[in-house]
Motif scaffolding. Sequence first.
Motif, mmCIF file in Angstrom:
data_model
loop_
_atom_site.group_PDB
_atom_site.id
_atom_site.type_symbol
_atom_site.label_atom_id
_atom_site.label_comp_id
_atom_site.label_asym_id
_atom_site.label_seq_id
_atom_site.Cartn_x
_atom_site.Cartn_y
_atom_site.Cartn_z
ATOM 1 N N UNK A 10 0.830 -1.201 0.000
ATOM 2 C CA UNK A 10 0.000 0.000 0.000
ATOM 3 C C UNK A 10 0.874 1.263 0.000
ATOM 4 N N UNK A 11 1.894 1.274 0.840
ATOM 5 C CA UNK A 11 2.765 2.455 0.940
ATOM 6 C C UNK A 11 3.471 2.736 -0.384
ATOM 7 N N UNK A 12 3.991 1.713 -1.018
ATOM 8 C CA UNK A 12 4.677 1.917 -2.286
ATOM 9 C C UNK A 12 3.708 2.332 -3.389
ATOM 10 N N UNK A 13 2.551 1.712 -3.422
ATOM 11 C CA UNK A 13 1.552 2.094 -4.430
ATOM 12 C C UNK A 13 1.114 3.540 -4.204
ATOM 13 N N UNK A 14 0.926 3.911 -2.950
ATOM 14 C CA UNK A 14 0.579 5.293 -2.617
ATOM 15 C C UNK A 14 1.661 6.248 -3.123
ATOM 16 N N UNK A 15 2.908 5.896 -2.880
ATOM 17 C CA UNK A 15 4.015 6.753 -3.320
ATOM 18 C C UNK A 15 3.995 6.935 -4.834
ATOM 19 N N UNK A 16 3.833 5.855 -5.560
ATOM 20 C CA UNK A 16 3.809 5.931 -7.026
ATOM 21 C C UNK A 16 2.611 6.750 -7.494
ATOM 22 N N UNK A 18 0.991 9.023 -6.092
ATOM 23 C CA UNK A 18 0.988 10.418 -5.656
ATOM 24 C C UNK A 18 2.298 11.143 -5.947
ATOM 25 N N UNK A 19 3.112 10.572 -6.822
ATOM 26 C CA UNK A 19 4.333 11.241 -7.242
ATOM 27 C C UNK A 19 5.371 11.413 -6.148
ATOM 28 N N UNK A 20 5.373 10.522 -5.194
ATOM 29 C CA UNK A 20 6.357 10.590 -4.103
ATOM 30 C C UNK A 20 7.579 9.775 -4.494
ATOM 31 N N UNK A 21 8.732 10.143 -3.968
ATOM 32 C CA UNK A 21 9.959 9.504 -4.434
ATOM 33 C C UNK A 21 10.700 8.683 -3.392
ATOM 34 N N UNK A 22 10.290 8.757 -2.126
ATOM 35 C CA UNK A 22 10.997 7.934 -1.143
ATOM 36 C C UNK A 22 10.084 7.479 -0.016
ATOM 37 N N UNK A 56 14.409 3.314 2.456
ATOM 38 C CA UNK A 56 15.368 3.267 3.554
ATOM 39 C C UNK A 56 14.675 2.809 4.820
ATOM 40 N N UNK A 57 15.457 2.429 5.791
ATOM 41 C CA UNK A 57 14.947 1.951 7.071
ATOM 42 C C UNK A 57 15.533 2.800 8.182
ATOM 43 N N UNK A 58 14.737 2.998 9.231
ATOM 44 C CA UNK A 58 15.191 3.842 10.331
ATOM 45 C C UNK A 58 14.562 3.339 11.639
ATOM 46 N N UNK A 59 15.353 3.389 12.699
ATOM 47 C CA UNK A 59 14.803 3.044 14.009
ATOM 48 C C UNK A 59 13.747 4.072 14.403
ATOM 49 N N UNK A 75 8.960 11.652 3.779
ATOM 50 C CA UNK A 75 7.921 11.719 2.760
ATOM 51 C C UNK A 75 6.880 10.661 3.107
ATOM 52 N N UNK A 76 6.951 9.485 2.512
ATOM 53 C CA UNK A 76 6.033 8.398 2.845
ATOM 54 C C UNK A 76 6.699 7.524 3.894
ATOM 55 N N UNK A 77 5.928 7.160 4.911
ATOM 56 C CA UNK A 77 6.453 6.327 5.986
ATOM 57 C C UNK A 77 5.562 5.100 6.135
#
Length: 129
Positions: A10-16, A18-22, A56-59, A75-77
């Motif tokens: 869902x997050x990746x599809x949302x990014x694509x 909505x023109x989000x890049x990360x 990317x991944x973050x604590x 951007x997208x989390x």
Amino acid sequence: DPSSGINAEYAFKYAVDNGRSNIVALHKANIMKMSDGTFLEECRKVAEKYPEIKYREMYLDSACLKIVKDPSQFDVMVMPNLYGDIFSDLTAGLIGGLGLAPSGNMGKDGIAIYEAVHGTADDLTAQNK
């Protein structure tokens, strides 16, 4: 865990869409090795299908500090449900509190539930505050 893959997809599809890049995946896999480790494995699998999106991944704790200092770096989390609840409360505090933050839960097939505010302030009712 299929739900982790569904959330990541869902997050990746949302990014694509909505023109989000990360996308950043928030986790505590250093402590929650099995649950968050599985979550990250699923996110990585999905990320491979979207090479145009920087992943990317973050604590979680590091992200909490970083979003307070400079929210523009996000951007997208995507994160497990518990972390989403904690993180949304933190970010609501940045704009004045839970009563100012709308909330949305997006489901499959375009079904979503929205609430105008995140939480309530019943203790302030009729106090003119």
